[in-house]
Design a protein around this motif. Sequence first.
Motif, PDB file in Angstrom:
ATOM      1  N   ASP A  76       0.830  -1.204   0.000  1.00 13.37           N
ATOM      2  CA  ASP A  76       0.000   0.000   0.000  1.00 13.37           C
ATOM      3  C   ASP A  76       0.869   1.261   0.000  1.00 13.37           C
ATOM      4  O   ASP A  76       0.613   2.203  -0.756  1.00 13.37           O
ATOM      5  N   ARG A  77       1.904   1.278   0.838  1.00 10.03           N
ATOM      6  CA  ARG A  77       2.764   2.466   0.935  1.00 10.03           C
ATOM      7  C   ARG A  77       3.536   2.710  -0.363  1.00 10.03           C
ATOM      8  O   ARG A  77       3.777   3.852  -0.740  1.00 10.03           O
ATOM      9  N   LEU A  78       3.925   1.628  -1.034  1.00 10.08           N
ATOM     10  CA  LEU A  78       4.721   1.760  -2.251  1.00 10.08           C
ATOM     11  C   LEU A  78       3.862   1.761  -3.513  1.00 10.08           C
ATOM     12  O   LEU A  78       4.404   1.815  -4.621  1.00 10.08           O
ATOM     13  N   GLU A  79       2.532   1.678  -3.325  1.00 11.41           N
ATOM     14  CA  GLU A  79       1.594   1.673  -4.445  1.00 11.41           C
ATOM     15  C   GLU A  79       1.906   0.547  -5.431  1.00 11.41           C
ATOM     16  O   GLU A  79       1.923   0.724  -6.656  1.00 11.41           O
ATOM     17  N   LEU A  80       2.135  -0.633  -4.857  1.00 13.60           N
ATOM     18  CA  LEU A  80       2.384  -1.830  -5.650  1.00 13.60           C
ATOM     19  C   LEU A  80       1.140  -2.722  -5.643  1.00 13.60           C
ATOM     20  O   LEU A  80       0.262  -2.559  -4.784  1.00 13.60           O
ATOM     21  N   PRO A  81       1.038  -3.677  -6.567  1.00 10.77           N
ATOM     22  CA  PRO A  81      -0.115  -4.584  -6.560  1.00 10.77           C
ATOM     23  C   PRO A  81      -0.197  -5.369  -5.246  1.00 10.77           C
ATOM     24  O   PRO A  81       0.783  -5.510  -4.522  1.00 10.77           O
ATOM     25  N   GLN A  82      -1.378  -5.879  -4.981  1.00 10.20           N
ATOM     26  CA  GLN A  82      -1.590  -6.710  -3.804  1.00 10.20           C
ATOM     27  C   GLN A  82      -0.574  -7.839  -3.766  1.00 10.20           C
ATOM     28  O   GLN A  82      -0.219  -8.406  -4.801  1.00 10.20           O
ATOM     29  N   ALA A  83      -0.102  -8.171  -2.568  1.00 12.29           N
ATOM     30  CA  ALA A  83       0.949  -9.175  -2.423  1.00 12.29           C
ATOM     31  C   ALA A  83       0.514 -10.539  -2.951  1.00 12.29           C
ATOM     32  O   ALA A  83      -0.629 -10.959  -2.761  1.00 12.29           O
ATOM     33  N   GLU A  84       1.453 -11.215  -3.585  1.00 13.77           N
ATOM     34  CA  GLU A  84       1.277 -12.594  -4.006  1.00 13.77           C
ATOM     35  C   GLU A  84       1.693 -13.500  -2.846  1.00 13.77           C
ATOM     36  O   GLU A  84       2.663 -13.210  -2.143  1.00 13.77           O
ATOM     37  N   ILE A  85       0.986 -14.603  -2.657  1.00 15.36           N
ATOM     38  CA  ILE A  85       1.299 -15.546  -1.578  1.00 15.36           C
ATOM     39  C   ILE A  85       2.151 -16.691  -2.124  1.00 15.36           C
ATOM     40  O   ILE A  85       1.851 -17.256  -3.180  1.00 15.36           O
ATOM     41  N   ALA A  86       3.232 -16.994  -1.401  1.00 12.77           N
ATOM     42  CA  ALA A  86       4.134 -18.082  -1.800  1.00 12.77           C
ATOM     43  C   ALA A  86       4.295 -19.039  -0.613  1.00 12.77           C
ATOM     44  O   ALA A  86       4.855 -18.666   0.423  1.00 12.77           O
ATOM     45  N   ASP A  87       3.824 -20.250  -0.758  1.00 17.27           N
ATOM     46  CA  ASP A  87       3.872 -21.205   0.347  1.00 17.27           C
ATOM     47  C   ASP A  87       5.292 -21.599   0.730  1.00 17.27           C
ATOM     48  O   ASP A  87       5.541 -21.999   1.870  1.00 17.27           O
ATOM     49  N   ASP A  88       6.241 -21.492  -0.210  1.00 22.15           N
ATOM     50  CA  ASP A  88       7.589 -21.963   0.103  1.00 22.15           C
ATOM     51  C   ASP A  88       8.398 -20.986   0.950  1.00 22.15           C
ATOM     52  O   ASP A  88       9.532 -21.287   1.325  1.00 22.15           O
ATOM     53  N   VAL A  89       7.833 -19.818   1.303  1.00 25.57           N
ATOM     54  CA  VAL A  89       8.523 -18.916   2.229  1.00 25.57           C
ATOM     55  C   VAL A  89       7.820 -18.871   3.589  1.00 25.57           C
ATOM     56  O   VAL A  89       8.062 -17.970   4.392  1.00 25.57           O
ATOM     57  N   ILE A  90       6.947 -19.843   3.868  1.00 23.79           N
ATOM     58  CA  ILE A  90       6.327 -19.947   5.182  1.00 23.79           C
ATOM     59  C   ILE A  90       7.387 -20.287   6.232  1.00 23.79           C
ATOM     60  O   ILE A  90       8.457 -20.833   5.916  1.00 23.79           O
ATOM     61  N   GLU A  91       7.095 -19.975   7.490  1.00 21.83           N
ATOM     62  CA  GLU A  91       8.047 -20.238   8.563  1.00 21.83           C
ATOM     63  C   GLU A  91       8.228 -21.740   8.799  1.00 21.83           C
ATOM     64  O   GLU A  91       7.406 -22.568   8.373  1.00 21.83           O
ATOM     65  N   ARG A  92       9.300 -22.068   9.481  1.00 22.35           N
ATOM     66  CA  ARG A  92       9.556 -23.451   9.900  1.00 22.35           C
ATOM     67  C   ARG A  92       8.400 -23.958  10.759  1.00 22.35           C
ATOM     68  O   ARG A  92       7.854 -23.227  11.596  1.00 22.35           O
ATOM     69  N   ASP A  93       8.023 -25.201  10.564  1.00 22.07           N
ATOM     70  CA  ASP A  93       7.123 -25.899  11.470  1.00 22.07           C
ATOM     71  C   ASP A  93       7.956 -26.382  12.648  1.00 22.07           C
ATOM     72  O   ASP A  93       8.822 -27.243  12.500  1.00 22.07           O
ATOM     73  N   PHE A  94       7.724 -25.783  13.830  1.00 24.85           N
ATOM     74  CA  PHE A  94       8.510 -26.121  15.014  1.00 24.85           C
ATOM     75  C   PHE A  94       7.910 -27.272  15.819  1.00 24.85           C
ATOM     76  O   PHE A  94       8.393 -27.584  16.903  1.00 24.85           O
ATOM     77  N   GLY A  95       6.866 -27.898  15.317  1.00 20.58           N
ATOM     78  CA  GLY A  95       6.318 -29.066  15.983  1.00 20.58           C
ATOM     79  C   GLY A  95       5.915 -28.801  17.421  1.00 20.58           C
ATOM     80  O   GLY A  95       5.236 -27.810  17.729  1.00 20.58           O
ATOM     81  N   SER A  96       6.359 -29.660  18.321  1.00 19.99           N
ATOM     82  CA  SER A  96       5.983 -29.564  19.734  1.00 19.99           C
ATOM     83  C   SER A  96       6.492 -28.314  20.424  1.00 19.99           C
ATOM     84  O   SER A  96       6.020 -27.974  21.510  1.00 19.99           O
ATOM     85  N   ALA A  97       7.446 -27.618  19.826  1.00 23.99           N
ATOM     86  CA  ALA A  97       8.002 -26.418  20.442  1.00 23.99           C
ATOM     87  C   ALA A  97       7.129 -25.184  20.236  1.00 23.99           C
ATOM     88  O   ALA A  97       7.335 -24.172  20.922  1.00 23.99           O
ATOM     89  N   GLU A  98       6.169 -25.237  19.339  1.00 17.80           N
ATOM     90  CA  GLU A  98       5.362 -24.046  19.068  1.00 17.80           C
ATOM     91  C   GLU A  98       4.574 -23.636  20.310  1.00 17.80           C
ATOM     92  O   GLU A  98       3.959 -24.463  20.981  1.00 17.80           O
ATOM     93  N   GLY A  99       4.637 -22.351  20.607  1.00 20.21           N
ATOM     94  CA  GLY A  99       3.974 -21.804  21.785  1.00 20.21           C
ATOM     95  C   GLY A  99       4.837 -21.797  23.031  1.00 20.21           C
ATOM     96  O   GLY A  99       4.500 -21.131  24.014  1.00 20.21           O
ATOM     97  N   MET A 100       5.951 -22.524  23.010  1.00 23.38           N
ATOM     98  CA  MET A 100       6.838 -22.567  24.174  1.00 23.38           C
ATOM     99  C   MET A 100       7.726 -21.327  24.226  1.00 23.38           C
ATOM    100  O   MET A 100       7.999 -20.698  23.204  1.00 23.38           O
ATOM    101  N   LEU A 101       8.179 -20.992  25.435  1.00 22.15           N
ATOM    102  CA  LEU A 101       9.206 -19.974  25.562  1.00 22.15           C
ATOM    103  C   LEU A 101      10.483 -20.464  24.882  1.00 22.15           C
ATOM    104  O   LEU A 101      10.828 -21.655  24.959  1.00 22.15           O
ATOM    105  N   VAL A 102      11.187 -19.554  24.224  1.00 19.81           N
ATOM    106  CA  VAL A 102      12.423 -19.927  23.547  1.00 19.81           C
ATOM    107  C   VAL A 102      13.408 -20.568  24.518  1.00 19.81           C
ATOM    108  O   VAL A 102      14.063 -21.579  24.196  1.00 19.81           O
ATOM    109  N   THR A 103      13.519 -20.007  25.728  1.00 19.22           N
ATOM    110  CA  THR A 103      14.469 -20.549  26.708  1.00 19.22           C
ATOM    111  C   THR A 103      14.112 -21.976  27.108  1.00 19.22           C
ATOM    112  O   THR A 103      14.995 -22.833  27.221  1.00 19.22           O
ATOM    113  N   ASP A 104      12.825 -22.240  27.295  1.00 28.69           N
ATOM    114  CA  ASP A 104      12.400 -23.591  27.688  1.00 28.69           C
ATOM    115  C   ASP A 104      12.621 -24.589  26.558  1.00 28.69           C
ATOM    116  O   ASP A 104      13.111 -25.707  26.781  1.00 28.69           O
ATOM    117  N   ALA A 105      12.268 -24.189  25.339  1.00 31.82           N
ATOM    118  CA  ALA A 105      12.441 -25.098  24.206  1.00 31.82           C
ATOM    119  C   ALA A 105      13.914 -25.361  23.926  1.00 31.82           C
ATOM    120  O   ALA A 105      14.311 -26.498  23.620  1.00 31.82           O
TER     121      ALA A 105
END
Length: 214
Positions: A76-105
């Motif tokens: 919007d700020r750069l007046e570019l077309p709406q963003a394209e979605i790319a599944d291959d740049v999604i974040e890592r699946d952290f499995g059982s660690a998701e939602g945990m504190l970084v220190t605990d995991a």
Amino acid sequence: MSTPESRAASIVIVRHGETDWNIGRRIQGRTDIPLNERGRSQAGEIAELLHDAGPWRRVIASPLSRAAETARIISDRLELPQAEIADDVIERDFGSAEGMLVTDASARWPGLDVPDAEALAALAERGASAFGRILREAPGSIVVAHGALIRSALTALSGTEAPRILNGEAWLISPAVARDAPAAHEIPFPVDETRNGPRIAIRRLGTPAEQHAF
């Protein structure tokens, strides 16, 4: 020094803005946590930086809402077309660690090598391949992705450990056209799963000033 022409042949990789889980030092992974107000402000701040660093043609984003909203603010700020979605740049699946504190995991799984998470080697290969594909097929793109993915991909591409990627931080990936004046790292660029293609340069482009404490 880079020129508008060389920037048009480059891509810039941006980490999404801040979320409440970033402040709380919780592992997000693929849990869909939205931006907070500071995160939206960071997205606007990096858009201003990119405005002066262009030209840019398009915005590409991970499907997770914190990346997609960051991308929307930038486009919007750069007046570019709406963003394209790319599944291959999604974040890592952290499995059982998701939602945990970084220190605990980290204490439970040193190096966050979580048994049911996406393997670190697979993460690095996926990120490096995605950035390589976009550089070849869609130069002039702004790519909004995630900290673990970006860090792993830049490490794989450069062969040296990338630093922690901050919220809203931008990294430029460019064809290296001047061997006597490389930017930060000059490295072989993977083309068709080889290291025999054109060389690229990677460097930090900028970071929003306001970051959380950790």
